[in-house]
Design a protein around this motif. Structure first.
Motif, PDB file in Angstrom:
ATOM      1  N   ALA A 371      -4.758  40.396  74.543  1.00 17.79           N
ATOM      2  CA  ALA A 371      -5.375  41.868  74.730  1.00 17.79           C
ATOM      3  C   ALA A 371      -5.767  42.362  76.061  1.00 17.79           C
ATOM      4  O   ALA A 371      -5.902  43.112  76.570  1.00 17.79           O
ATOM      5  CB  ALA A 371      -6.667  41.718  73.629  1.00 17.79           C
ATOM      6  N   ILE A 372      -6.573  40.974  76.813  1.00 18.91           N
ATOM      7  CA  ILE A 372      -6.907  41.223  78.215  1.00 18.91           C
ATOM      8  C   ILE A 372      -5.840  41.563  79.114  1.00 18.91           C
ATOM      9  O   ILE A 372      -5.702  42.379  79.819  1.00 18.91           O
ATOM     10  CB  ILE A 372      -7.488  39.844  78.633  1.00 18.91           C
ATOM     11  N   LEU A 373      -4.602  40.633  78.622  1.00 19.51           N
ATOM     12  CA  LEU A 373      -3.187  41.048  79.705  1.00 19.51           C
ATOM     13  C   LEU A 373      -2.622  42.607  79.445  1.00 19.51           C
ATOM     14  O   LEU A 373      -2.401  43.236  80.438  1.00 19.51           O
ATOM     15  CB  LEU A 373      -2.406  40.044  79.178  1.00 19.51           C
ATOM     16  N   ASP A 374      -3.002  43.043  78.152  1.00 22.51           N
ATOM     17  CA  ASP A 374      -2.347  44.133  77.636  1.00 22.51           C
ATOM     18  C   ASP A 374      -3.139  45.330  78.246  1.00 22.51           C
ATOM     19  O   ASP A 374      -2.572  46.717  78.377  1.00 22.51           O
ATOM     20  CB  ASP A 374      -2.102  44.204  76.107  1.00 22.51           C
ATOM     21  N   ASN A 375      -4.263  45.105  78.672  1.00 16.13           N
ATOM     22  CA  ASN A 375      -5.413  46.073  78.953  1.00 16.13           C
ATOM     23  C   ASN A 375      -5.110  46.436  80.378  1.00 16.13           C
ATOM     24  O   ASN A 375      -5.288  45.623  81.596  1.00 16.13           O
ATOM     25  CB  ASN A 375      -6.932  45.686  78.657  1.00 16.13           C
ATOM     26  N   PRO A 376      -4.624  47.855  80.604  1.00 19.35           N
ATOM     27  CA  PRO A 376      -4.316  48.071  82.176  1.00 19.35           C
ATOM     28  C   PRO A 376      -5.760  48.167  83.051  1.00 19.35           C
ATOM     29  O   PRO A 376      -5.589  48.293  84.169  1.00 19.35           O
ATOM     30  CB  PRO A 376      -3.771  49.399  81.982  1.00 19.35           C
ATOM     31  N   GLU A 377      -6.749  48.331  82.292  1.00 17.95           N
ATOM     32  CA  GLU A 377      -8.080  48.440  83.064  1.00 17.95           C
ATOM     33  C   GLU A 377      -8.536  46.920  83.183  1.00 17.95           C
ATOM     34  O   GLU A 377      -9.600  46.729  84.268  1.00 17.95           O
ATOM     35  CB  GLU A 377      -9.205  49.221  82.469  1.00 17.95           C
ATOM     36  N   SER A 378      -7.956  45.750  83.009  1.00 14.97           N
ATOM     37  CA  SER A 378      -8.406  44.438  83.262  1.00 14.97           C
ATOM     38  C   SER A 378      -8.696  44.119  84.705  1.00 14.97           C
ATOM     39  O   SER A 378      -7.795  44.515  85.484  1.00 14.97           O
ATOM     40  CB  SER A 378      -7.582  43.510  82.634  1.00 14.97           C
ATOM     41  N   THR A 379      -9.594  43.526  85.078  1.00 14.05           N
ATOM     42  CA  THR A 379      -9.888  43.178  86.392  1.00 14.05           C
ATOM     43  C   THR A 379      -9.357  41.970  86.606  1.00 14.05           C
ATOM     44  O   THR A 379      -8.957  41.252  86.155  1.00 14.05           O
ATOM     45  CB  THR A 379     -11.263  43.186  86.758  1.00 14.05           C
ATOM     46  N   GLN A 380      -9.307  41.602  88.082  1.00 12.53           N
ATOM     47  CA  GLN A 380      -8.865  40.274  88.715  1.00 12.53           C
ATOM     48  C   GLN A 380      -9.701  39.382  87.962  1.00 12.53           C
ATOM     49  O   GLN A 380      -9.495  38.204  87.658  1.00 12.53           O
ATOM     50  CB  GLN A 380      -8.954  40.602  90.298  1.00 12.53           C
ATOM     51  N   GLU A 381     -10.873  39.435  88.288  1.00 14.39           N
ATOM     52  CA  GLU A 381     -11.870  38.550  87.435  1.00 14.39           C
ATOM     53  C   GLU A 381     -11.579  38.095  86.014  1.00 14.39           C
ATOM     54  O   GLU A 381     -11.665  37.045  85.470  1.00 14.39           O
ATOM     55  CB  GLU A 381     -13.219  38.848  87.762  1.00 14.39           C
ATOM     56  N   GLU A 382     -11.116  39.440  85.317  1.00 13.55           N
ATOM     57  CA  GLU A 382     -11.302  39.242  83.852  1.00 13.55           C
ATOM     58  C   GLU A 382      -9.695  38.398  83.698  1.00 13.55           C
ATOM     59  O   GLU A 382      -9.623  37.652  82.842  1.00 13.55           O
ATOM     60  CB  GLU A 382     -10.969  40.630  83.304  1.00 13.55           C
ATOM     61  N   ILE A 383      -8.800  38.596  84.571  1.00 12.31           N
ATOM     62  CA  ILE A 383      -7.457  37.962  84.367  1.00 12.31           C
ATOM     63  C   ILE A 383      -7.569  36.774  84.820  1.00 12.31           C
ATOM     64  O   ILE A 383      -6.934  35.753  83.870  1.00 12.31           O
ATOM     65  CB  ILE A 383      -6.189  38.909  85.248  1.00 12.31           C
ATOM     66  N   ASP A 384      -8.194  36.219  85.706  1.00 15.23           N
ATOM     67  CA  ASP A 384      -8.195  34.690  86.220  1.00 15.23           C
ATOM     68  C   ASP A 384      -9.115  34.073  85.288  1.00 15.23           C
ATOM     69  O   ASP A 384      -8.759  32.837  84.800  1.00 15.23           O
ATOM     70  CB  ASP A 384      -9.122  34.736  87.544  1.00 15.23           C
ATOM     71  N   SER A 385     -10.062  34.756  84.457  1.00 13.36           N
ATOM     72  CA  SER A 385     -10.908  34.048  83.355  1.00 13.36           C
ATOM     73  C   SER A 385      -9.950  33.805  82.303  1.00 13.36           C
ATOM     74  O   SER A 385      -9.988  32.832  81.421  1.00 13.36           O
ATOM     75  CB  SER A 385     -12.236  34.973  83.053  1.00 13.36           C
ATOM     76  N   ALA A 386      -9.179  34.641  81.856  1.00 13.28           N
ATOM     77  CA  ALA A 386      -8.233  34.768  80.802  1.00 13.28           C
ATOM     78  C   ALA A 386      -7.185  33.523  81.009  1.00 13.28           C
ATOM     79  O   ALA A 386      -6.913  32.555  80.124  1.00 13.28           O
ATOM     80  CB  ALA A 386      -7.407  35.912  80.390  1.00 13.28           C
TER      81      ALA A 386
END
Length: 451
Positions: A371-386
């Motif tokens: 869901a985080i990956l599919d969200n176009p608004e996800s930030t770098q920090e959110e992706i790294d955390s994922a």
């Protein structure tokens, strides 16, 4: 008849018998002799008069037939003559003092008469001097008494003191006006593009003008010159400060061009930065043109420096955005690969009832990070955390499932870490940094454990 000797003046002569009273006569004659010495030493033109008066008295005293009455009359006549001569002497003393005072007043008058600011004062003083000179002239031949001459002296002294006071008042007024004029002159030296340092120099010069006191030892012209010297020095100081300010601005622009050029050279050959580099180069060229302009002002130089810095900051920001976008895409790809690897492991264990809870937990984590990956608004920090989250979830599932020979294939390590098939090894990126998960613990790429 018994005769005695009496001493008078310069000699000894036979006098009347002591039966006559010479007390008053002797006193007056003594006074006459004292006056005679003064006259001989200072006023020789009066010598005949004092001598005649003394001789007349001596003739009476020498007359053997003279009575006390005649002697007393001679004494009174001599006393009257002495009084007249003493009055002349005193008048002449006062006249001499007046002559000296006229010379002093004349000297002061001559010192101020040609100075425009003192014209009125000088005119009044001249009237008093001329009156005193008239008194001196009219006193020739002993025509004026001491009291009359002293009145003239008092008047001249009063008028001279007033003239000096008036000059002092004029000096104070003119000096104050000159201060105002010189402060205005200081203000007029200011330029629109002056620095704060120049403004401070002008402020200090005006304070120095205000603080300068009138030097009574010096003339008005010298005091005015002292005020003017402050403004002259200000002109020199401003010239030096403006030259220093201009150099400082040129040096700042030179350094700015060097910094911008260094960054330009770093990005100019990268295709992704072509437009950014071209725009920055235009700013560098424009700044160099200002630097090369010998007529460029300090403000123009500072503006060019500011504009160039803004262009460089903009270029760096745009490059950073591109790099951030690249890193985000790389991180998303890593997350995609991580999810895919986790799904592969999930496929390996999902049909095993023994691993049902493990598979369910891993499935939930996969869906969450997906869901985080599919969200176009996800930030770098959110992706790294994922990425870290899915890596830990997969590691935990692997450990819980008792190991799996293919687990190290989930992430192919490019570090110097040895691949131990008996260990659980995962890698992930956060903010562009590589991290390793080994047996449930997180390390940096250098092997330092992350607490």
């Amino acid at each position: 008849m018994n005769y005695g000797f009496k001493e008078f003046g310069l000699g000894v002569r036979l006098v009347r018998p002591y039966s006559l009273c010479f007390e008053e006569y002797d006193s007056i004659m003594s006074e006459a002799q004292t006056l005679k010495v003064t006259i001989i030493n200072h006023y020789k033109d009066l010598s005949d008069q004092i001598n005649a008066a003394i001789q007349d008295a001596e003739q009476v005293a020498a007359n053997s037939n003279a009575t006390q009455k005649q002697l007393d009359a001679a004494a009174r006549k001599l006393a009257a003559q002495i009084a007249k001569l003493e009055a002349k002497v005193e008048a002449r003393k006062s006249l001499a003092l007046l002559q000296n005072e006229v010379q002093e007043a004349r000297g002061y008058y001559n010192a101020i008469k040609d100075i425009s600011e003192y014209q009125e004062v000088a005119a009044v003083l001249l009237d008093s001097i001329q009156y005193a000179e008239w008194v001196i002239k009219m006193s020739a031949g002993d025509n004026h008494t001491k009291e009359y001459i002293d009145e003239s002296r008092d008047k001249l002294a009063t008028d001279l003191a007033k003239a000096k006071a008036d000059v002092a008042a004029v000096n104070a007024l003119v000096f104050a006006e000159e201060k105002t004029a010189q402060k205005a002159a200081a203000d007029s030296l200011a330029k629109a593009d002056d620095s704060a340092a120049c403004d401070q120099l002008i402020k200090k010069a005006k304070a120095d003008i205000d603080a300068l006191a009138y030097d009574t030892i010096k003339t008005l012209a010298e005091n005015k010159a002292a005020l003017q010297a402050i403004v002259t020095r200000l002109e020199q100081d401003l010239k030096a400060q403006r030259a220093a300010d201009l150099k400082k601005s040129k040096d700042a622009l030179t350094a700015g061009i060097a910094d911008a050029t260094t960054f330009y050279n770093e990005i100019k050959d990268t295709t992704d930065y072509a437009d950014i580099a071209a725009e920055l180069n235009d700013a560098i060229v424009a700044a160099q043109a200002v630097l090369d302009d010998s007529d460029a002002t300090r403000i123009q130089l500072d503006k060019a420096t500011e504009t160039l810095k803004a262009a460089e900051d903009k270029a760096k920001e745009e490059v950073a955005k591109i790099e951030a976008a690249k890193l985000l895409e790389e991180s998303k790809q890593t997350l995609t690969d991580s999810i895919a690897a986790a799904l592969n492991f999930l496929d390996e264990i999902k049909d095993n009832e023994e691993y049902a809870d493990i598979a369910a937990e891993l499935q939930a984590e996969i869906e969450a990070v997906q869901a985080i990956l599919d969200n176009p608004e996800s930030t770098q920090e959110e992706i790294d955390s994922a990425i870290e989250r899915i890596a830990k979830a997969a590691a935990k599932a692997r450990q819980s499932a008792g190991g799996h020979e293919g687990i190290e294939e989930i992430f192919k390590s490019s570090t110097a870490w040895p691949i131990d098939r008996n260990s659980q090894i995962f890698k992930f990126f956060r903010a562009g940094q590589l991290y390793i998960i080994r047996n449930g613990k997180t390390y940096t790429a250098t092997g330092a454990e992350v607490r």
